[in-house]
Design a protein around this motif. Structure first.
Motif, PDB file in Angstrom:
ATOM      1  N   ASP A 140     -99.390  11.328 -93.056  1.00  0.00           N
ATOM      2  CA  ASP A 140     -99.441  12.581 -92.293  1.00  0.00           C
ATOM      3  C   ASP A 140     -98.032  13.086 -91.996  1.00  0.00           C
ATOM      4  OD1 ASP A 140    -102.178  12.511 -92.311  1.00  0.00           O
ATOM      5  OD2 ASP A 140    -102.362  11.628 -90.301  1.00  0.00           O
ATOM      6  N   ASP A 141     -97.117  12.184 -91.647  1.00  0.00           N
ATOM      7  CA  ASP A 141     -95.745  12.591 -91.348  1.00  0.00           C
ATOM      8  C   ASP A 141     -95.065  13.185 -92.585  1.00  0.00           C
ATOM      9  OD1 ASP A 141     -96.023  11.761 -88.752  1.00  0.00           O
ATOM     10  OD2 ASP A 141     -95.049   9.806 -89.062  1.00  0.00           O
ATOM     11  N   ILE A 142     -95.289  12.569 -93.737  1.00  0.00           N
ATOM     12  CA  ILE A 142     -94.699  13.092 -94.970  1.00  0.00           C
ATOM     13  C   ILE A 142     -95.276  14.471 -95.294  1.00  0.00           C
ATOM     14  CG2 ILE A 142     -94.486  12.701 -97.464  1.00  0.00           C
ATOM     15  CD1 ILE A 142     -94.453   9.696 -96.892  1.00  0.00           C
ATOM     16  N   SER A 143     -96.585  14.604 -95.145  1.00  0.00           N
ATOM     17  CA  SER A 143     -97.224  15.903 -95.400  1.00  0.00           C
ATOM     18  C   SER A 143     -96.698  16.968 -94.446  1.00  0.00           C
ATOM     19  CB  SER A 143     -98.748  15.775 -95.257  1.00  0.00           C
ATOM     20  OG  SER A 143     -99.257  14.840 -96.174  1.00  0.00           O
ATOM     21  N   TYR A 144     -96.527  16.591 -93.177  1.00  0.00           N
ATOM     22  CA  TYR A 144     -96.017  17.541 -92.191  1.00  0.00           C
ATOM     23  C   TYR A 144     -94.592  17.969 -92.538  1.00  0.00           C
ATOM     24  CZ  TYR A 144     -94.586  19.438 -87.680  1.00  0.00           C
ATOM     25  OH  TYR A 144     -94.113  20.265 -86.685  1.00  0.00           O
ATOM     26  N   ALA A 145     -93.770  17.007 -92.981  1.00  0.00           N
ATOM     27  CA  ALA A 145     -92.403  17.343 -93.366  1.00  0.00           C
ATOM     28  C   ALA A 145     -92.392  18.321 -94.538  1.00  0.00           C
ATOM     29  CB  ALA A 145     -91.635  16.073 -93.729  1.00  0.00           C
ATOM     30  N   ALA A 146     -93.314  18.164 -95.474  1.00  0.00           N
ATOM     31  CA  ALA A 146     -93.389  19.088 -96.621  1.00  0.00           C
ATOM     32  C   ALA A 146     -93.834  20.480 -96.169  1.00  0.00           C
ATOM     33  CB  ALA A 146     -94.340  18.525 -97.672  1.00  0.00           C
ATOM     34  N   ILE A 147     -94.845  20.530 -95.322  1.00  0.00           N
ATOM     35  CA  ILE A 147     -95.387  21.819 -94.894  1.00  0.00           C
ATOM     36  C   ILE A 147     -94.375  22.591 -94.047  1.00  0.00           C
ATOM     37  CG2 ILE A 147     -97.177  22.902 -93.467  1.00  0.00           C
ATOM     38  CD1 ILE A 147     -99.042  20.602 -94.350  1.00  0.00           C
ATOM     39  N   THR A 148     -93.718  21.891 -93.101  1.00  0.00           N
ATOM     40  CA  THR A 148     -92.757  22.571 -92.237  1.00  0.00           C
ATOM     41  C   THR A 148     -91.530  23.063 -93.013  1.00  0.00           C
ATOM     42  OG1 THR A 148     -91.763  20.424 -91.681  1.00  0.00           O
ATOM     43  CG2 THR A 148     -93.431  21.304 -90.174  1.00  0.00           C
ATOM     44  N   ASN A 149     -91.278  22.516 -94.182  1.00  0.00           N
ATOM     45  CA  ASN A 149     -90.175  22.988 -95.016  1.00  0.00           C
ATOM     46  C   ASN A 149     -90.659  23.913 -96.150  1.00  0.00           C
ATOM     47  OD1 ASN A 149     -87.499  21.593 -94.198  1.00  0.00           O
ATOM     48  ND2 ASN A 149     -89.014  19.932 -94.119  1.00  0.00           N
ATOM     49  N   ARG A 150     -91.863  24.447 -95.962  1.00  0.00           N
ATOM     50  CA  ARG A 150     -92.420  25.462 -96.864  1.00  0.00           C
ATOM     51  C   ARG A 150     -92.533  24.976 -98.306  1.00  0.00           C
ATOM     52  NH1 ARG A 150     -88.714  27.513 -93.595  1.00  0.00           N
ATOM     53  NH2 ARG A 150     -87.090  27.442 -95.211  1.00  0.00           N
ATOM     54  N   LEU A 151     -92.952  23.734 -98.468  1.00  0.00           N
ATOM     55  CA  LEU A 151     -93.131  23.165 -99.802  1.00  0.00           C
ATOM     56  C   LEU A 151     -94.615  23.121-100.157  1.00  0.00           C
ATOM     57  CD1 LEU A 151     -90.641  20.132 -99.687  1.00  0.00           C
ATOM     58  CD2 LEU A 151     -90.217  22.476-100.477  1.00  0.00           C
ATOM     59  N   VAL A 152     -94.874  23.160-101.451  1.00  0.00           N
ATOM     60  CA  VAL A 152     -96.231  23.014-101.963  1.00  0.00           C
ATOM     61  C   VAL A 152     -96.419  21.563-102.395  1.00  0.00           C
ATOM     62  CG1 VAL A 152     -97.888  23.723-103.727  1.00  0.00           C
ATOM     63  CG2 VAL A 152     -96.308  25.406-102.747  1.00  0.00           C
ATOM     64  N   ILE A 153     -97.396  20.885-101.792  1.00  0.00           N
ATOM     65  CA  ILE A 153     -97.654  19.483-102.139  1.00  0.00           C
ATOM     66  C   ILE A 153     -98.531  19.454-103.384  1.00  0.00           C
ATOM     67  CG2 ILE A 153     -98.643  17.290-101.381  1.00  0.00           C
ATOM     68  CD1 ILE A 153     -98.140  18.163 -98.504  1.00  0.00           C
ATOM     69  N   GLU A 154     -98.013  18.956-104.466  1.00  0.00           N
ATOM     70  CA  GLU A 154     -98.764  18.895-105.719  1.00  0.00           C
ATOM     71  C   GLU A 154     -99.372  17.520-105.965  1.00  0.00           C
ATOM     72  OE1 GLU A 154     -96.459  20.333-108.958  1.00  0.00           O
ATOM     73  OE2 GLU A 154     -96.255  22.345-108.098  1.00  0.00           O
ATOM     74  N   GLY A 155     -98.892  16.518-105.258  1.00  0.00           N
ATOM     75  CA  GLY A 155     -99.481  15.188-105.423  1.00  0.00           C
ATOM     76  C   GLY A 155     -98.840  14.198-104.470  1.00  0.00           C
ATOM     77  N   MET A 156     -99.690  13.243-104.000  1.00  0.00           N
ATOM     78  CA  MET A 156     -99.185  12.170-103.155  1.00  0.00           C
ATOM     79  C   MET A 156    -100.115  10.977-103.356  1.00  0.00           C
ATOM     80  SD  MET A 156     -98.290  12.203 -99.068  1.00  0.00           S
ATOM     81  CE  MET A 156     -97.444  13.778 -99.269  1.00  0.00           C
ATOM     82  N   ASP A 157     -99.632   9.967-104.048  1.00  0.00           N
ATOM     83  CA  ASP A 157    -100.478   8.840-104.443  1.00  0.00           C
ATOM     84  C   ASP A 157     -99.860   7.515-103.994  1.00  0.00           C
ATOM     85  OD1 ASP A 157    -102.330  10.507-105.928  1.00  0.00           O
ATOM     86  OD2 ASP A 157    -100.758  10.661-107.465  1.00  0.00           O
ATOM     87  N   LEU A 158    -100.711   6.680-103.405  1.00  0.00           N
ATOM     88  CA  LEU A 158    -100.270   5.340-103.010  1.00  0.00           C
ATOM     89  C   LEU A 158    -100.308   4.408-104.222  1.00  0.00           C
ATOM     90  CD1 LEU A 158    -102.139   4.825 -99.610  1.00  0.00           C
ATOM     91  CD2 LEU A 158     -99.757   5.444 -99.970  1.00  0.00           C
ATOM     92  N   GLY A 159     -99.238   3.618-104.384  1.00  0.00           N
ATOM     93  CA  GLY A 159     -99.206   2.628-105.454  1.00  0.00           C
ATOM     94  C   GLY A 159     -99.672   1.272-104.964  1.00  0.00           C
TER      95      GLY A 159
END
Length: 204
Positions: free
Chosen positions: A106-125
């Motif tokens: 959630d923190d990583i997603s929030y950092a992307a959104i607040t910096n006006r980025l488009v999240i194209e993928g986020m996968d746990l290894g």
């Protein structure tokens, strides 16, 4: 006086009749021979013994100086050790538990959104084991302009949880924002804590 004639006339059985100069010369030769023999038999061994003692003394002095230096810096080494232990404890406290991984996402997603980025993928290894910790890789792909991507990377690095960023790949794209950033974020947790949690779940 012909010395050669006098020497041939010496009576070896009666040294007392020899001239004073000849007796003095013979005495000097005998004295030199005795001193030389005494040096060879006594003093030479003593000099070798002295050389060994001096070498041993120097070795002991060097050992003493080394131990003295270590003793003088003992407090410094103890302070450095205590600091390192405290720093390690602080780092280990910042490692998330299993239950905190969703919050980290959630923190990583929030950092992307607040910096006006488009999240194209986020996968746990798959989690990987190291000496003192377990490492969880998270593959992240976001799109945006250069300044926003840099701000996003800075925000991830500033999270209270321990997260490191690796394998940066930056490529151009079409659409909103002109760049796509692919990175691998790695978070960590205490392997000892995990083993403790597993053992506590075993039936008694």
């Amino acid at each position: 006086m012909d010395l050669s004639m006098d020497l041939t006339d010496l009576d070896l059985g009666d040294p007392g009749s020899w001239p004073v100069a000849v007796r003095a010369l013979c005495f000097a030769l005998v004295a030199v021979a005795v001193l030389g023999l005494g040096y060879l038999l006594v003093l030479a061994d003593k000099r070798s013994e002295l050389a060994r003692a001096e070498s041993r003394e120097q070795a002991l002095r060097n050992e003493f100086d080394s131990k003295r230096d270590r003793a003088a810096s003992l407090d410094v080494h103890r302070a450095e050790h205590d600091h390192a232990v405290a720093a390690l404890a602080g780092v280990m406290q910042r490692l998330p538990r299993d239950t905190e991984i969703p919050g980290l996402i959630d923190d990583i997603s929030y950092a992307a959104i607040t910096n006006r980025l488009v999240i194209e993928g986020m996968d746990l290894g798959d989690e990987r084991r190291a000496d003192l910790y377990l490492e969880l890789p998270i593959a992240i792909t976001v799109g945006g302009d250069y300044a926003d991507l840099a701000a996003f990377a800075g925000a991830i690095a500033g999270l209270t949880r321990r997260v490191t960023l690796h394998d940066f790949v930056l490529v151009p794209r079409t659409g909103p924002g002109d760049l796509v950033l692919s990175i691998e974020a790695r978070t960590y947790r205490n392997s000892e804590e995990t083993e403790s949690d597993q053992s506590s779940g075993l039936p008694g």
